[in-house]
Design a protein around this motif. Structure first.
Motif, short mmCIF file in Angstrom:
data_model
loop_
_atom_site.label_atom_id
_atom_site.label_comp_id
_atom_site.label_asym_id
_atom_site.label_seq_id
_atom_site.Cartn_x
_atom_site.Cartn_y
_atom_site.Cartn_z
N ARG A 75 0.85 -1.19 0.00
CA ARG A 75 0.00 0.00 0.00
C ARG A 75 0.89 1.23 0.00
O ARG A 75 1.81 1.32 0.81
CB ARG A 75 -0.81 0.05 1.29
N SER A 76 0.61 2.17 -0.87
CA SER A 76 1.37 3.43 -0.87
C SER A 76 1.00 4.24 0.38
O SER A 76 0.01 3.95 1.05
CB SER A 76 1.05 4.25 -2.13
N ILE A 77 1.79 5.25 0.65
CA ILE A 77 1.52 6.14 1.78
C ILE A 77 0.16 6.81 1.60
O ILE A 77 -0.63 6.89 2.54
CB ILE A 77 2.64 7.21 1.93
N GLY A 100 -0.31 6.83 7.05
CA GLY A 100 0.70 6.59 6.03
C GLY A 100 2.10 6.56 6.61
O GLY A 100 2.47 7.44 7.38
N GLY A 101 2.86 5.51 6.28
CA GLY A 101 4.21 5.34 6.77
C GLY A 101 4.30 4.57 8.08
O GLY A 101 5.38 4.25 8.53
N HIS A 105 2.50 -2.59 5.50
CA HIS A 105 2.03 -2.62 4.10
C HIS A 105 2.79 -1.58 3.27
O HIS A 105 3.09 -1.80 2.10
CB HIS A 105 0.54 -2.32 4.02
N ASN A 106 3.10 -0.42 3.88
CA ASN A 106 3.76 0.67 3.17
C ASN A 106 5.19 0.35 2.76
O ASN A 106 5.78 1.07 1.95
CB ASN A 106 3.78 1.94 4.01
N TYR A 107 5.73 -0.72 3.30
CA TYR A 107 7.11 -1.12 3.01
C TYR A 107 7.17 -2.48 2.31
O TYR A 107 8.23 -3.08 2.19
CB TYR A 107 7.93 -1.13 4.32
N GLY A 108 6.00 -2.95 1.83
CA GLY A 108 5.93 -4.21 1.09
C GLY A 108 6.15 -5.43 1.95
O GLY A 108 6.56 -6.48 1.45
#
Length: 188
Positions: A75-77, A100-101, A105-108
């Motif tokens: 997931r993107s930020i 976000g961040g 998920h934000n880091y794969g």
């Protein structure tokens, strides 16, 4: 006697000089490494190990008669921020406490799953025993995920996140925010 005191003084000063030089070099290198890490781009997809383990999870679940679907991965930020707004400033129920961040998920490094019925419907029923094993399918999938090295959100104490699996590779969210990546801790 005087020469011994002089020797000790010179030795002490030399030791402090060497220690100071070492600390200066170490601090300089650490600051350089921090700058390099901070400039690293964020991932744009699942980490290759997480991707491989995701596929194994799907396959091994199918082997015991449980069809799962991965409902979320990277997931993107921005996507995370939008999801965080759900149930707050946007319609829907709260589904995450992470902005976000603040999510793996934000880091794969995380995936979410659900069960798929024979008619193709996707459900989040943690009590369903579709394969007739006498045990809920959801928990059978959780066991497989943990065998594969995932941490399962259903084991969390503070907030149960039953669809969630993650691999943190020993890295905290703070470290990921600072630019550390699993490649920094995985020895090949």
């Amino acid at each position: 006697m005087k020469s011994l005191k002089t020797f000790r003084t010179v030795f002490s000063l030399l030791f402090l000089f060497i220690l100071g030089a070492f600390l200066f070099i170490w601090i300089d290198r650490e600051l350089e490494f921090r700058k390099e890490r901070a400039e690293r781009p964020l991932p744009t997809g699942l980490h290759p190990i997480v991707e491989t383990k995701r596929d194994e999870l799907i396959s091994r679940s199918a082997d015991i008669g449980i069809d799962i679907v991965i409902t979320d991965g990277f997931r993107s930020i921005d996507e995370q921020d939008q999801l965080h707004q759900q149930g707050r400033s946007a319609d829907g129920s709260i589904v995450t406490y992470a902005e976000g961040g603040e999510s793996y998920h934000n880091y794969g490094l995380a995936i979410d799953f659900a069960l798929r019925l024979p008619d193709g419907a996707v459900i989040w029923d943690i009590e369903r025993d579709g394969n007739g094993s006498g045990r809920p399918d959801w928990f059978e999938v959780a066991d497989i995920g943990k065998e594969l090295g995932f941490e399962w959100g259903g084991d969390w104490v503070r907030f149960k996140d039953y669809p969630h699996f993650q691999m943190d590779f020993g890295l905290s969210i703070r470290q990921l925010q600072e630019g550390y990546r699993p490649e920094d801790v995985i020895a090949d």
